[in-house]
Scaffold this active site. Structure first.
Site, PDB file in Angstrom:
ATOM      1  N   GLY A  20      -4.314  11.114  82.001  1.00  0.00           N
ATOM      2  CA  GLY A  20      -3.719  12.555  81.506  1.00  0.00           C
ATOM      3  C   GLY A  20      -2.437  12.553  82.308  1.00  0.00           C
ATOM      4  O   GLY A  20      -2.022  11.720  83.034  1.00  0.00           O
ATOM      5  N   ILE A  21      -1.955  13.723  82.360  1.00  0.00           N
ATOM      6  CA  ILE A  21      -0.599  13.911  82.962  1.00  0.00           C
ATOM      7  C   ILE A  21      -0.651  13.610  84.494  1.00  0.00           C
ATOM      8  O   ILE A  21       0.350  13.167  85.175  1.00  0.00           O
ATOM      9  CB  ILE A  21       0.130  15.139  82.545  1.00  0.00           C
ATOM     10  CG1 ILE A  21       1.517  15.311  83.212  1.00  0.00           C
ATOM     11  CG2 ILE A  21      -0.768  16.435  83.157  1.00  0.00           C
ATOM     12  CD1 ILE A  21       1.973  16.540  82.626  1.00  0.00           C
ATOM     13  N   ALA A  22      -1.795  14.429  85.199  1.00  0.00           N
ATOM     14  CA  ALA A  22      -2.095  13.969  86.547  1.00  0.00           C
ATOM     15  C   ALA A  22      -1.905  12.504  86.983  1.00  0.00           C
ATOM     16  O   ALA A  22      -1.163  12.186  87.993  1.00  0.00           O
ATOM     17  CB  ALA A  22      -3.153  15.025  86.897  1.00  0.00           C
ATOM     18  N   ASN A  61      -6.872  14.948  77.165  1.00  0.00           N
ATOM     19  CA  ASN A  61      -6.486  16.432  77.157  1.00  0.00           C
ATOM     20  C   ASN A  61      -4.996  16.782  76.998  1.00  0.00           C
ATOM     21  O   ASN A  61      -4.448  17.572  76.277  1.00  0.00           O
ATOM     22  CB  ASN A  61      -7.530  17.245  78.158  1.00  0.00           C
ATOM     23  CG  ASN A  61      -8.928  17.529  77.680  1.00  0.00           C
ATOM     24  OD1 ASN A  61      -9.044  17.123  76.318  1.00  0.00           O
ATOM     25  ND2 ASN A  61      -9.554  18.064  78.620  1.00  0.00           N
ATOM     26  N   SER A  62      -4.227  16.118  78.230  1.00  0.00           N
ATOM     27  CA  SER A  62      -3.068  16.259  78.249  1.00  0.00           C
ATOM     28  C   SER A  62      -2.020  15.941  77.118  1.00  0.00           C
ATOM     29  O   SER A  62      -1.219  16.646  76.710  1.00  0.00           O
ATOM     30  CB  SER A  62      -2.533  15.529  79.698  1.00  0.00           C
ATOM     31  OG  SER A  62      -2.701  15.801  80.727  1.00  0.00           O
ATOM     32  N   GLY A 102       1.004  23.817  74.143  1.00  0.00           N
ATOM     33  CA  GLY A 102       1.926  24.881  74.404  1.00  0.00           C
ATOM     34  C   GLY A 102       2.902  24.288  75.369  1.00  0.00           C
ATOM     35  O   GLY A 102       4.111  24.112  74.893  1.00  0.00           O
ATOM     36  N   GLU A 112       4.097  33.085  76.593  1.00  0.00           N
ATOM     37  CA  GLU A 112       2.717  33.072  76.260  1.00  0.00           C
ATOM     38  C   GLU A 112       1.932  34.312  76.809  1.00  0.00           C
ATOM     39  O   GLU A 112       2.495  34.983  77.563  1.00  0.00           O
ATOM     40  CB  GLU A 112       2.181  31.790  76.584  1.00  0.00           C
ATOM     41  CG  GLU A 112       2.942  30.658  75.925  1.00  0.00           C
ATOM     42  CD  GLU A 112       2.084  29.261  75.846  1.00  0.00           C
ATOM     43  OE1 GLU A 112       1.368  29.084  76.821  1.00  0.00           O
ATOM     44  OE2 GLU A 112       2.650  28.349  75.458  1.00  0.00           O
ATOM     45  N   ASP A 145     -17.039  13.850  83.406  1.00  0.00           N
ATOM     46  CA  ASP A 145     -17.455  12.505  84.113  1.00  0.00           C
ATOM     47  C   ASP A 145     -16.935  12.509  85.574  1.00  0.00           C
ATOM     48  O   ASP A 145     -17.709  12.229  86.597  1.00  0.00           O
ATOM     49  CB  ASP A 145     -17.205  11.330  83.486  1.00  0.00           C
ATOM     50  CG  ASP A 145     -17.148  11.114  82.172  1.00  0.00           C
ATOM     51  OD1 ASP A 145     -18.282  11.563  81.798  1.00  0.00           O
ATOM     52  OD2 ASP A 145     -16.434  10.608  81.436  1.00  0.00           O
ATOM     53  N   HIS A 167     -10.549  28.876  74.912  1.00  0.00           N
ATOM     54  CA  HIS A 167      -9.256  29.296  74.168  1.00  0.00           C
ATOM     55  C   HIS A 167      -9.538  30.267  73.111  1.00  0.00           C
ATOM     56  O   HIS A 167     -10.376  30.001  72.229  1.00  0.00           O
ATOM     57  CB  HIS A 167      -8.538  28.164  73.781  1.00  0.00           C
ATOM     58  CG  HIS A 167      -7.064  28.404  73.319  1.00  0.00           C
ATOM     59  ND1 HIS A 167      -6.504  28.753  72.403  1.00  0.00           N
ATOM     60  CD2 HIS A 167      -5.983  27.974  74.088  1.00  0.00           C
ATOM     61  CE1 HIS A 167      -5.206  29.189  72.242  1.00  0.00           C
ATOM     62  NE2 HIS A 167      -4.950  28.306  73.543  1.00  0.00           N
ATOM     63  N   HIS A 209     -11.928  25.333  76.863  1.00  0.00           N
ATOM     64  CA  HIS A 209     -10.796  24.888  76.746  1.00  0.00           C
ATOM     65  C   HIS A 209     -10.397  24.146  78.085  1.00  0.00           C
ATOM     66  O   HIS A 209      -9.792  23.158  78.399  1.00  0.00           O
ATOM     67  CB  HIS A 209      -9.668  25.976  76.432  1.00  0.00           C
ATOM     68  CG  HIS A 209      -8.320  25.661  76.388  1.00  0.00           C
ATOM     69  ND1 HIS A 209      -7.672  24.751  75.577  1.00  0.00           N
ATOM     70  CD2 HIS A 209      -7.501  26.229  77.144  1.00  0.00           C
ATOM     71  CE1 HIS A 209      -6.540  24.454  75.673  1.00  0.00           C
ATOM     72  NE2 HIS A 209      -5.922  25.418  76.902  1.00  0.00           N
ATOM     73  N   ARG A 242      -7.359  30.661  84.132  1.00  0.00           N
ATOM     74  CA  ARG A 242      -5.946  30.062  84.221  1.00  0.00           C
ATOM     75  C   ARG A 242      -4.812  30.610  83.374  1.00  0.00           C
ATOM     76  O   ARG A 242      -5.282  31.003  82.319  1.00  0.00           O
ATOM     77  CB  ARG A 242      -6.132  28.587  83.831  1.00  0.00           C
ATOM     78  CG  ARG A 242      -4.745  28.060  83.854  1.00  0.00           C
ATOM     79  CD  ARG A 242      -4.983  26.405  83.191  1.00  0.00           C
ATOM     80  NE  ARG A 242      -5.480  26.182  82.077  1.00  0.00           N
ATOM     81  CZ  ARG A 242      -4.695  26.144  80.951  1.00  0.00           C
ATOM     82  NH1 ARG A 242      -3.529  26.471  80.963  1.00  0.00           N
ATOM     83  NH2 ARG A 242      -5.152  25.771  79.714  1.00  0.00           N
TER      84      ARG A 242
END
Length: 528
Positions: free
Chosen positions: A14-16, A42-43, A48, A114, A202, A223, A325, A360
């Protein structure tokens, strides 16, 4: 003496994980391991955007205040400050490497609105496909700079002298002085979710079995608006749609959020509960998007999801229901992304940095991935290996038998019913009792001979146990954790729930006062 397989192992794409790889790749040999292909996470599904105080009427203090309000002040404030202060600069840096941010006619970044934000501060890319734009850009700049191991399942973190030194996968053992968990969340524990199929918790299970401390696992954010038709979840309807004026209505067309101060832009936990209650009354809920001009152009990804679900885009009444979510808790880390186990880092949704509190704030997740990936990269680049390379025997438990585990579907049904949007002591105890026979099995690492699906089920059962125990311990309602038997938030109770990793103990829960972890140098002494 033999050499390491890599300087750094990253588990997750993902993005991280991608951002950490990007920041490390020029100076370190990096192997990135992902369970599916590098393009799916998920990223990559995130619609959004990323929150950053970029507007002329905005600054980091307002973003900070909104974050604490949405998460009901259950944060590590110093980490939130790092998050919101770093956001504007990171947006500019990501633009430089090629992220195609949406812009206004005057060339400035287009800022969206948002839920629970007091200002327009959400930057997007390609309309409602921000996550995909980010991950594709990072994958492009990583080409030929790191080694990608796709379709590879991590089974067990390997330790030597109480330090993580590698990971056993279904493709063999990989060893490195530093390992980063970036495995995402656990939405697949529930029947309806916005998450990719690979989000089976995991990383939480890997870290727990390795002895790491987990925190706040009871805070699961649902969500409010999953496109839900004929009993099937078709995909996420971004909060940005409500930010542009869409309204939640019941079957009679009555707005269901009219009595809330922030109406349809209330925090996600509040909106999700309102929709959930309508379904409990036997009523369906729709997102009325008819006030949004050029809907298909503004939200091309969502429009495609609707078309696949045979939704008439001319009417723009989208049937919705809440879905799992985001896990606000996770593997406890300090501001450098270090876990309580040496040489093991955690970033992104799998980590609990304390920036999300009990719920979050919208569009802070991609931001968290970038900010703390940067922190981890800096820490690794300025540190030296704390252990000499040594070959070791891999010790992997082989006690699992496939017929001993329930199916994913059975687990998902139980979690949705008993540990869902609303829970209470009775439902949580029922879930714990149902899980109890499996715990002696799932505390052990899976066998490398077991199928990928069975590895996932074993991890899901362990994470379900941790969530259930944590939810039983917190006898208040706060954010993503709503106890129907404790409906009113008690502001005098500042409890932080830790899930200790003593695998020999029957009880996994210890509760410390919020004050004990207010300062980083103090909470490190508490949780070790």
């Amino acid at each position: 003496m033999a050499s390491w397989d890599a300087d750094v192992l990253i588990i997750g794409s993902g993005i991280a994980g991608l951002m950490a790889a990007h920041l490390l790749a020029d100076k370190k040999n990096v192997i990135l391991i992902t369970k599916s292909n590098v393009n799916r996470s998920n990223s990559s599904w995130a619609q959004g955007g990323i929150a950053a105080a970029l507007g002329t009427d905005d600054d980091w203090r307002k973003h900070f205040a909104d974050t604490l309000l949405a998460g009901l002040s259950h944060h590590v404030d110093e980490h939130v400050e790092i998050l919101v202060k770093r956001a504007p600069s990171l947006i500019r840096e990501m633009e430089k490497i090629g992220v195609p941010f949406d812009k206004s006619k005057d060339g400035t970044l287009s800022l969206g609105m948002e839920g629970a934000h007091s200002r327009r501060r959400i930057v997007h890319a390609n309309g409602d496909q921000t996550g995909k734009a980010f991950t594709e850009t990072l994958i492009h700049v990583l080409k030929d700079r790191v080694t990608f191991l796709e379709e590879t399942t991590a089974i067990q973190l390997l330790k030597q002298e109480d330090k993580v030194v590698g990971v056993l996968t279904d493709k063999g053992v990989f060893q490195a002085p530093k390992t980063i968990l970036a495995t995402g969340g656990a939405g697949q524990l529930y029947e309806r979710t916005s998450n990719v199929p690979e989000a089976t918790g995991d990383g939480f299970a890997l870290a727990y079995r390795a002895g790491a401390t987990l925190a706040d696992m009871e805070f699961v954010q649902f969500h409010p608006t999953i496109l839900y038709r004929e009993g099937y979840a078709h995909g996420l309807i971004s909060e940005a749609v409500r930010g542009e004026g869409a309204v939640l209505v019941d079957e009679e067309g009555t707005p269901i959020m009219a009595n809330q101060p922030l109406k349809d832009l209330a925090p996600r936990d509040i909106v999700s509960r309102e929709i959930h209650r309508k379904y409990c009354e036997g009523k369906r809920v729709f997102l009325d998007c008819r006030s949004i001009p050029n809907f298909s152009k503004r939200f091309p990804g969502i429009s495609r999801i609707c078309e696949k679900a045979s939704i008439d885009l001319k009417q723009l009444l989208l049937p919705v229901a809440p879905g799992a979510h985001f896990v606000s808790g996770g593997v406890w880390t300090n501001q450098r992304g270090q876990t309580t186990v040496d040489n093991l880092y955690a970033i992104g949704e799998v980590a609990c940095t304390g920036v999300h509190g009990a719920n979050r704030l919208a569009s802070n997740s991609l931001l968290e991935g970038l900010v703390f990936a940067e922190a981890v990269a800096k820490d690794i680049l300025h540190s030296k290996p704390t252990i000499d390379y040594m070959k070791f025997d891999k010790k992997v438990a082989n006690h699992i038998k496939e017929h001993m585990l329930p199916s994913k579907k059975e687990l998902q049904e139980k979690m949705t019913l008993l540990v869902g949007i609303e829970r209470n002591a009775q439902t949580l105890k029922e879930m714990k009792q149902w899980l109890l026979p499996y715990i002696p099995i799932v505390k052990l690492s899976p066998s490398e001979k077991v199928s990928k699906e069975k590895v996932e089920v074993q991890n899901m059962l362990l994470v379900a146990w941790l969530m259930t125990c944590a939810a039983l311990t917190r006898t208040e309602s706060r954010g993503g954790h709503f106890r129907s038997d404790y409906p009113v938030l008690d502001d005098k109770k500042w409890l932080k729930t830790y899930i200790k990793s003593s695998l020999e103990q029957d009880s996994f829960i210890e509760v410390h006062s919020r004050a004990d972890i207010k300062k980083e140098k103090r909470y490190e002494s508490v949780i070790n």
